[in-house]
Design an enzyme around this catalytic site. Structure first.
Site, PDB file in Angstrom:
ATOM      1  N   THR A  28      40.954   1.080  97.884  1.00 19.54           N
ATOM      2  CA  THR A  28      41.037  -0.070  96.972  1.00 19.54           C
ATOM      3  C   THR A  28      42.273  -0.908  97.299  1.00 19.54           C
ATOM      4  OG1 THR A  28      40.002   1.226  95.216  1.00 19.54           O
ATOM      5  CG2 THR A  28      41.252  -0.699  94.518  1.00 19.54           C
ATOM      6  N   SER A  30      44.093  -5.067  98.387  1.00 18.56           N
ATOM      7  CA  SER A  30      43.924  -6.281  99.183  1.00 18.56           C
ATOM      8  C   SER A  30      43.785  -5.965 100.675  1.00 18.56           C
ATOM      9  CB  SER A  30      45.090  -7.240  98.949  1.00 18.56           C
ATOM     10  OG  SER A  30      46.325  -6.606  99.196  1.00 18.56           O
ATOM     11  N   THR A  31      44.434  -4.906 101.150  1.00 23.03           N
ATOM     12  CA  THR A  31      44.284  -4.534 102.568  1.00 23.03           C
ATOM     13  C   THR A  31      42.885  -3.967 102.797  1.00 23.03           C
ATOM     14  OG1 THR A  31      46.618  -3.936 102.436  1.00 23.03           O
ATOM     15  CG2 THR A  31      45.484  -3.408 104.490  1.00 23.03           C
ATOM     16  N   GLY A  82      44.743   1.752 101.669  1.00 26.21           N
ATOM     17  CA  GLY A  82      46.083   1.204 101.783  1.00 26.21           C
ATOM     18  C   GLY A  82      47.107   2.106 101.127  1.00 26.21           C
ATOM     19  N   ASP A  84      51.159   1.792  98.802  1.00 26.88           N
ATOM     20  CA  ASP A  84      52.262   0.965  98.304  1.00 26.88           C
ATOM     21  C   ASP A  84      53.553   1.278  99.045  1.00 26.88           C
ATOM     22  OD1 ASP A  84      50.818  -0.439  96.153  1.00 26.88           O
ATOM     23  OD2 ASP A  84      50.514   1.599  95.429  1.00 26.88           O
ATOM     24  N   LYS A  94      50.727   5.647  96.091  1.00 25.30           N
ATOM     25  CA  LYS A  94      49.562   4.794  95.909  1.00 25.30           C
ATOM     26  C   LYS A  94      49.329   4.593  94.412  1.00 25.30           C
ATOM     27  CE  LYS A  94      45.898   5.552  98.160  1.00 25.30           C
ATOM     28  NZ  LYS A  94      45.817   4.076  98.088  1.00 25.30           N
ATOM     29  N   GLY A  95      48.429   3.671  94.095  1.00 24.73           N
ATOM     30  CA  GLY A  95      48.092   3.476  92.688  1.00 24.73           C
ATOM     31  C   GLY A  95      48.577   2.167  92.112  1.00 24.73           C
ATOM     32  N   GLY A  96      49.112   1.289  92.991  1.00 24.20           N
ATOM     33  CA  GLY A  96      49.509  -0.034  92.516  1.00 24.20           C
ATOM     34  C   GLY A  96      48.331  -0.749  91.856  1.00 24.20           C
ATOM     35  N   GLU A 103      40.880   7.530  94.216  1.00 25.60           N
ATOM     36  CA  GLU A 103      41.326   7.518  95.617  1.00 25.60           C
ATOM     37  C   GLU A 103      41.636   8.938  96.081  1.00 25.60           C
ATOM     38  OE1 GLU A 103      43.275   3.025  95.679  1.00 25.60           O
ATOM     39  OE2 GLU A 103      44.578   4.736  95.360  1.00 25.60           O
TER      40      GLU A 103
HETATM   41  C1  5RP Z   1      45.376   0.951  94.752  1.00 22.79           C
HETATM   42  C2  5RP Z   1      46.203   1.404  95.903  1.00 22.79           C
HETATM   43  C3  5RP Z   1      46.374   0.446  97.045  1.00 22.79           C
HETATM   44  O1  5RP Z   1      46.001   1.075  98.214  1.00 22.79           O
HETATM   45  C4  5RP Z   1      47.814   0.026  97.110  1.00 22.79           C
HETATM   46  O2  5RP Z   1      48.211  -0.501  95.855  1.00 22.79           O
HETATM   47  C5  5RP Z   1      48.042  -1.005  98.215  1.00 22.79           C
HETATM   48  O3  5RP Z   1      47.420  -2.200  97.855  1.00 22.79           O
HETATM   49  P1  5RP Z   1      47.426  -3.492  98.770  1.00 22.79           P
HETATM   50  O4  5RP Z   1      46.597  -3.174  99.968  1.00 22.79           O
HETATM   51  O5  5RP Z   1      46.818  -4.558  97.901  1.00 22.79           O
HETATM   52  O6  5RP Z   1      48.851  -3.806  99.142  1.00 22.79           O
HETATM   53  O7  5RP Z   1      46.729   2.478  95.941  1.00 22.79           O
HETATM   54  O8  5RP Z   1      45.378   1.897  93.716  1.00 22.79           O
END
Ligand code: 5RP
Length: 218
Positions: A28, A30-31, A82, A84, A94-96, A103
Site C-alpha cells: 500500500t 504512493s510507491t 514500500g 517509511d 511501515k504503516g504511514g 501488510e
Molecule cells: C502504508 C505503508 C507504506 O508502505 C509506507 O507508508 C510508504 O508509503 P509511500 O510509498 O507512500 O511513501 O507502510 O501503511
C-alpha cells in the site's frame, strides 16, 4: 528528478521479480501505486494479486487485475511494498498509510519481500519516523501508557480508522537500536493488534529510486 519520479523508478523496477502466471502480494502507498500501474501493463501475464488494503484492492481491480482473498492462497513468491524508513539491516518502519496489519499478514505468506523506496527512506537508526501501532479502540489509553513506559511518546492519529476498524497510535521520539526486541515487546501489550516494525520479517530485496534510476540490492 522529483521524489515521485524516484518512487516510480523503484515501483517499475520491481516488475523484474514478478513471475509469469503468479499471484503477486501487493502493499500500500504512493510507491506501490506505481508498482500497481506497472502490474497493469502485464496484467494478462499474471494470475492476480493478494492486496494489503482496500485502497490497493480498488486500484488493482480498476486496472482489471483479479484480487484473491488471502485465505484462498497457500503462499506467494513475492510481496512488493514500500516503507517509511529502512535501515542497513533491512528492518523497516511501515504503516504511514495505516495498512500495517494487513501488510504484515501478506508479507508473512510470501517467500520474498521486495521493498520499494525512494532514497529519502534510508536511515542508519529507525525511529525518526513515528512508529505506527494499530490498537483495539477500547485499549487506546492503556496501550498509550505502556508505550510511554517503553520510552516513546504516543500520539493518537485523529480521524483515522484502519481497514480493520481499529485506531492508530504514532509513537514519536524512539531511537530504535534493537528493532526485533521492540517489535516483540510492543506486540505483547494487550490490545495491540500489531506495530509497524518489520524487523522479524524484514526485506529480502531493496529497490531504491535514485536520480540515476533504480538501484537494486539483493
Ligand atoms: C502504508 C505503508 C507504506 O508502505 C509506507 O507508508 C510508504 O508509503 P509511500 O510509498 O507512500 O511513501 O507502510 O501503511
Amino acid at each position: 528528478m522529483t521524489q515521485d519520479e524516484m518512487k516510480k523508478a523503484a515501483g517499475w523496477a520491481a516488475l523484474k521479480y514478478v513471475e509469469k502466471g503468479s499471484i503477486v502480494g501487493v502493499g500500500t502507498g504512493s510507491t506501490v501505486n506505481h508498482f500497481i500501474d506497472a502490474l497493469g501493463s502485464i496484467k494478462d501475464d499474471i494470475k492476480g494479486a493478494v492486496s494489503s488494503s482496500i485502497a490497493s484492492t480498488e486500484k488493482l481491480k480498476g486496472l482489471g487485475i483479479e484480487v484473491f482473498d488471502c485465505n484462498d492462497v497457500a503462499g506467494l513468491d513475492v510481496y512488493v511494498d514500500g516503507a517509511d524508513e529502512i535501515n542497513p539491516h533491512r528492518e523497516m518502519i511501515k504503516g504511514g498509510g495505516a495498512a500495517l496489519t494487513r501488510e504484515k499478514i501478506v508479507a508473512a505468506i510470501a517467500d520474498k519481500f521486495i521493498c520499494i523506496v525512494d532514497g529519502t527512506k534510508a536511515v542508519d537508526v529507525l525511529g525518526r519516523f513515528p512508529l505506527p501501532v494499530e490498537v483495539i479502540p477500547m485499549a487506546r489509553s492503556y496501550v498509550a501508557r505502556e508505550l510511554v513506559k517503553l520510552g516513546g511518546d504516543p500520539v493518537y492519529r485523529e480521524g483515522v480508522l484502519t481497514d480493520n476498524g481499529n485506531i492508530i497510535l504514532d509513537v514519536h521520539n524512539m531511537r530504535i537500536t534493537d528493532a526485533k526486541d521492540l517489535e516483540s515487546k510492543i506486540n505483547a501489550i494487550a490490545g495491540v493488534v500489531t506495530n509497524g516494525l518489520f524487523a522479524h520479517r524484514g526485506a529480502d530485496v531493496v529497490i531504491t529510486g535514485t536520480p540515476e534510476g533504480a538501484k537494486i540490492e539483493e
